[in-house]
Design a protein around this motif. Structure first.
Motif, PDB file in Angstrom:
ATOM      1  N   ARG A  67       2.623  -5.797  -1.176  1.00 41.93           N
ATOM      2  CA  ARG A  67       2.379  -5.211  -2.427  1.00 41.93           C
ATOM      3  C   ARG A  67       3.052  -3.879  -2.531  1.00 41.93           C
ATOM      4  NH1 ARG A  67      -3.962  -7.166  -3.464  1.00 41.93           N
ATOM      5  NH2 ARG A  67      -3.643  -8.989  -2.376  1.00 41.93           N
ATOM      6  N   TYR A  90      -1.331  -2.255  -8.244  1.00 40.97           N
ATOM      7  CA  TYR A  90      -0.483  -2.893  -7.184  1.00 40.97           C
ATOM      8  C   TYR A  90      -0.492  -4.224  -7.491  1.00 40.97           C
ATOM      9  CZ  TYR A  90      -0.726   1.500  -4.543  1.00 40.97           C
ATOM     10  OH  TYR A  90      -0.863   2.566  -4.254  1.00 40.97           O
ATOM     11  N   VAL A  91       1.053  -4.577  -7.396  1.00 41.71           N
ATOM     12  CA  VAL A  91       1.468  -5.988  -7.447  1.00 41.71           C
ATOM     13  C   VAL A  91       2.679  -6.304  -6.647  1.00 41.71           C
ATOM     14  CG1 VAL A  91       1.252  -5.828 -10.230  1.00 41.71           C
ATOM     15  CG2 VAL A  91       3.571  -5.012  -9.132  1.00 41.71           C
ATOM     16  N   ARG A  92       2.901  -7.557  -6.401  1.00 38.55           N
ATOM     17  CA  ARG A  92       4.098  -8.368  -5.463  1.00 38.55           C
ATOM     18  C   ARG A  92       5.604  -7.424  -6.043  1.00 38.55           C
ATOM     19  NH1 ARG A  92       2.852 -13.940  -2.838  1.00 38.55           N
ATOM     20  NH2 ARG A  92       0.685 -13.485  -2.398  1.00 38.55           N
ATOM     21  N   ASN A 121      -3.807  -5.267  -9.699  1.00 42.01           N
ATOM     22  CA  ASN A 121      -4.435  -6.023  -8.350  1.00 42.01           C
ATOM     23  C   ASN A 121      -4.777  -4.670  -7.638  1.00 42.01           C
ATOM     24  OD1 ASN A 121      -3.540  -8.899  -8.289  1.00 42.01           O
ATOM     25  ND2 ASN A 121      -1.931  -7.688  -9.126  1.00 42.01           N
ATOM     26  N   PRO A 123      -4.338  -2.683  -3.632  1.00 41.45           N
ATOM     27  CA  PRO A 123      -3.221  -2.662  -2.600  1.00 41.45           C
ATOM     28  C   PRO A 123      -3.358  -3.789  -1.491  1.00 41.45           C
ATOM     29  CG  PRO A 123      -4.630  -0.898  -2.493  1.00 41.45           C
ATOM     30  CD  PRO A 123      -4.981  -1.483  -3.821  1.00 41.45           C
ATOM     31  N   ASP A 126      -5.588 -10.186   0.504  1.00 40.17           N
ATOM     32  CA  ASP A 126      -5.571 -11.260  -0.489  1.00 40.17           C
ATOM     33  C   ASP A 126      -7.095 -11.888  -0.677  1.00 40.17           C
ATOM     34  OD1 ASP A 126      -2.913 -11.322  -1.083  1.00 40.17           O
ATOM     35  OD2 ASP A 126      -2.353 -13.029   0.013  1.00 40.17           O
ATOM     36  N   GLY A 139      -1.959  -9.988  -5.937  1.00 41.09           N
ATOM     37  CA  GLY A 139      -0.683  -9.190  -6.120  1.00 41.09           C
ATOM     38  C   GLY A 139       0.032  -9.928  -7.267  1.00 41.09           C
ATOM     39  N   LYS A 140      -0.464 -11.088  -7.664  1.00 38.93           N
ATOM     40  CA  LYS A 140       0.588 -11.902  -8.434  1.00 38.93           C
ATOM     41  C   LYS A 140       0.174 -11.484 -10.099  1.00 38.93           C
ATOM     42  CE  LYS A 140       1.369 -15.654  -5.601  1.00 38.93           C
ATOM     43  NZ  LYS A 140       1.602 -17.122  -5.337  1.00 38.93           N
TER      44      LYS A 140
END
Length: 264
Positions: A67, A90-92, A121, A123, A126, A139-140
């Protein structure tokens, strides 16, 4: 009693920021119980640790977990500094690139109008929940604000609530009312975001069908976007027919104050 208070603060900081609880415990351990002005010193230590971690350490460690911090531009901004301060931005990398592309294209079509993001999201890790959301844990996912217009029908960057959540574009009498259906089924939390506005503002603006529809269509134009959530009455009002527009379910919260979308 003190132990219970520490547990509550630890839990609250963890729920809100992911890293705050751990840093709070560290700040307690660094200052002896017998120290003078113990509380002030602990607050000071915590503030320094938290700011250093949030702005210097976390952005460099998050890529290990796949991320990265949302790359803001002139046309892509957080609704509030809270989302950045609480590490909820935070993201991918793939989603980061996509939202930047959407924001840029939207501004080209609507000069000066920004895409405003809300919760994304945390950091790390999952499946670590970003409450009150059910699925922002990999992260999606990301939430963005609806688009509004002024009394002259021109698009504006103003929003109806301080947080970006809870200012609903309610169904009219002639529209399907999914909210009432969910509440009658006992899903009390469905209407919960109304308590998260942090204040309603800008009474002079109204929901823009044109602007929100155009933004939704730009999102769905991206092949890597798997789902978009918006309340059923808004989907119908905006004449959106893409099969990737889904109903999020009564176990979630209502989506007539924001748009949620996510990678495949």
């Amino acid at each position: 009693m003190k132990i219970l208070l520490h547990i509550i603060i630890f839990a609250l900081l963890t729920v809100l920021t992911q890293i705050g609880g751990i840093l709070y415990l560290i700040s307690i351990l660094l200052i002896k119980k017998s120290a003078e002005r113990k509380l002030i010193k602990r607050i000071g230590i915590f503030a320094v640790l938290y700011l250093v971690a949030t702005f210097l350490i976390v952005p460099n460690v998050a890529p290990i977990f796949g991320r990265e911090k949302i790359k803001e531009t002139e046309f892509l901004k957080a609704r509030s500094v809270f989302y950045k301060l609480a590490n909820r931005n935070y993201v991918r990398p793939e989603l980061n690139e996509t939202i930047g592309k959407i924001a840029s294209e939207f501004e080209k079509r609507n000069s000066g109008i920004k895409m405003i993001y809300l919760d994304a999201n945390f950091p790390f890790i999952d499946k670590f929940p970003l409450l009150p959301h059910l699925s922002h844990n990999d992260g999606k996912k990301i939430d963005i604000s609806l688009i509004y217009e002024n009394t002259n029908g021109q698009l504006t960057n103003k929003k109806k609530s301080v947080s970006g959540y809870g200012a609903y574009e309610k169904p009219t009498k002639n529209e399907y009312d999914q909210i009432e259906v969910c509440k009658k089924q006992g899903n009390w939390q469905y209407d919960f975001p109304k308590y998260l506005t942090l204040g309603t503002i800008n009474k002079d603006i109204k929901f823009s069908k044109k602007g929100t529809r155009e933004l939704a269509q730009l999102i769905l134009k991206q092949n890597n976007i798997g789902k978009l959530f918006i309340e059923p009455h808004l989907k119908n009002r905006l004449n959106l027919t893409n099969p990737r527009i889904r109903f999020h379910g009564c176990q979630a919260v209502r989506h007539d104050d924001h748009i949620h979308f996510q990678l495949r």
